[in-house]
Motif scaffolding. Structure first.
Motif, mmCIF file in Angstrom:
data_model
loop_
_atom_site.group_PDB
_atom_site.id
_atom_site.type_symbol
_atom_site.label_atom_id
_atom_site.label_comp_id
_atom_site.label_asym_id
_atom_site.label_seq_id
_atom_site.Cartn_x
_atom_site.Cartn_y
_atom_site.Cartn_z
ATOM 1 N N ARG A 145 -5.774 7.339 6.307
ATOM 2 C CA ARG A 145 -5.512 7.319 7.752
ATOM 3 C C ARG A 145 -4.010 7.373 8.000
ATOM 4 N NH1 ARG A 145 -3.683 2.296 9.520
ATOM 5 N NH2 ARG A 145 -3.853 0.691 7.938
ATOM 6 N N TYR A 146 -3.654 7.549 9.271
ATOM 7 C CA TYR A 146 -2.251 7.600 9.674
ATOM 8 C C TYR A 146 -1.889 6.349 10.454
ATOM 9 C CZ TYR A 146 -2.160 12.544 8.492
ATOM 10 O OH TYR A 146 -2.208 13.736 7.823
ATOM 11 N N MET A 159 8.082 6.641 12.575
ATOM 12 C CA MET A 159 7.686 7.494 11.462
ATOM 13 C C MET A 159 6.167 7.529 11.454
ATOM 14 S SD MET A 159 10.064 5.880 8.480
ATOM 15 C CE MET A 159 9.756 4.203 9.008
ATOM 16 N N ARG A 160 5.605 8.695 11.252
ATOM 17 C CA ARG A 160 4.162 8.795 11.078
ATOM 18 C C ARG A 160 3.925 8.786 9.578
ATOM 19 N NH1 ARG A 160 -0.112 13.475 12.388
ATOM 20 N NH2 ARG A 160 -1.907 12.115 12.691
ATOM 21 N N ILE A 161 3.122 7.810 9.143
ATOM 22 C CA ILE A 161 2.894 7.620 7.709
ATOM 23 C C ILE A 161 1.409 7.770 7.413
ATOM 24 C CG2 ILE A 161 3.112 6.026 5.764
ATOM 25 C CD1 ILE A 161 5.428 4.695 7.264
ATOM 26 N N PHE A 162 1.103 8.591 6.427
ATOM 27 C CA PHE A 162 -0.276 8.726 5.972
ATOM 28 C C PHE A 162 -0.510 7.662 4.914
ATOM 29 C CE2 PHE A 162 -3.424 10.499 2.983
ATOM 30 C CZ PHE A 162 -4.494 10.615 3.854
ATOM 31 N N ILE A 163 -1.480 6.789 5.157
ATOM 32 C CA ILE A 163 -1.815 5.714 4.224
ATOM 33 C C ILE A 163 -2.819 6.269 3.220
ATOM 34 C CG2 ILE A 163 -2.706 3.371 3.967
ATOM 35 C CD1 ILE A 163 -0.168 3.581 5.695
ATOM 36 N N ILE A 216 0.842 -1.196 0.000
ATOM 37 C CA ILE A 216 0.000 0.000 0.000
ATOM 38 C C ILE A 216 0.876 1.245 0.000
ATOM 39 C CG2 ILE A 216 -2.011 -1.088 1.045
ATOM 40 C CD1 ILE A 216 -1.174 -0.027 3.732
ATOM 41 N N ASP A 217 0.363 2.297 -0.609
ATOM 42 C CA ASP A 217 1.091 3.563 -0.731
ATOM 43 C C ASP A 217 0.899 4.417 0.512
ATOM 44 O OD1 ASP A 217 1.661 2.719 -3.256
ATOM 45 O OD2 ASP A 217 0.341 4.132 -4.272
ATOM 46 N N GLY A 218 1.927 5.173 0.830
ATOM 47 C CA GLY A 218 1.845 6.104 1.946
ATOM 48 C C GLY A 218 2.814 7.249 1.745
ATOM 49 N N GLU A 219 2.787 8.165 2.690
ATOM 50 C CA GLU A 219 3.696 9.303 2.662
ATOM 51 C C GLU A 219 4.159 9.584 4.082
ATOM 52 O OE1 GLU A 219 3.432 14.072 1.969
ATOM 53 O OE2 GLU A 219 2.384 12.818 0.519
#
Length: 132
Positions: free
Chosen positions: A100-101, A91-95, A75-78
């Protein structure tokens, strides 16, 4: 390693040496630039020795690819931010897909967090091959 003061003293002799050899090309800023670089390097080394220097695995805003082993997909995240606390470094990743985070530990990089889609897909293929 040589004493930092010895190195700076050596750098101070550069104007005389370079001035004689390369008078038209020589800049006086060169010596002060070298001194500044050496002092900054020493400061970073001191911080590292004290355990106060942290090397981040990536930068905020960078794309991340998460391997979901349970559903066998990528799945992609940032990466949005980093959290450093008494229990670890996350790391806080936005999915992107779920809107969601999630928080994931730095030590999961290369296991379930990847910074290129190719790496993530290769890990997924390896996971599928091992389960076959």
């Amino acid at each position: 390693m040589r004493n930092i003061k010895d190195i700076i003293n050596f750098v101070d002799t550069i104007p005389g040496m370079l001035g004689k050899l390369f008078m038209p090309v020589y800049r006086l800023d060169f010596v002060s630039d070298i001194k500044m670089i050496i002092l900054q390097w020493r400061e970073y080394k001191d911080l590292e020795e004290q355990g106060k220097l942290l090397k981040l695995p990536c930068k905020a805003g960078q794309k991340a690819y998460l391997l979901r082993k349970d559903i066998k997909t990528v799945i992609d995240g940032e990466i949005t931010s980093f959290d450093i606390g008494e229990f670890g470094k996350d790391m806080r990743i936005f999915i992107t897909d779920d809107n969601r985070y999630t928080h994931i530990s730095f030590d999961k990089v290369g296991d379930i967090v990847f910074f290129t889609q190719n790496e993530a897909e290769a890990a997924l293929k390896e996971l599928e091959d091992n389960r076959s």
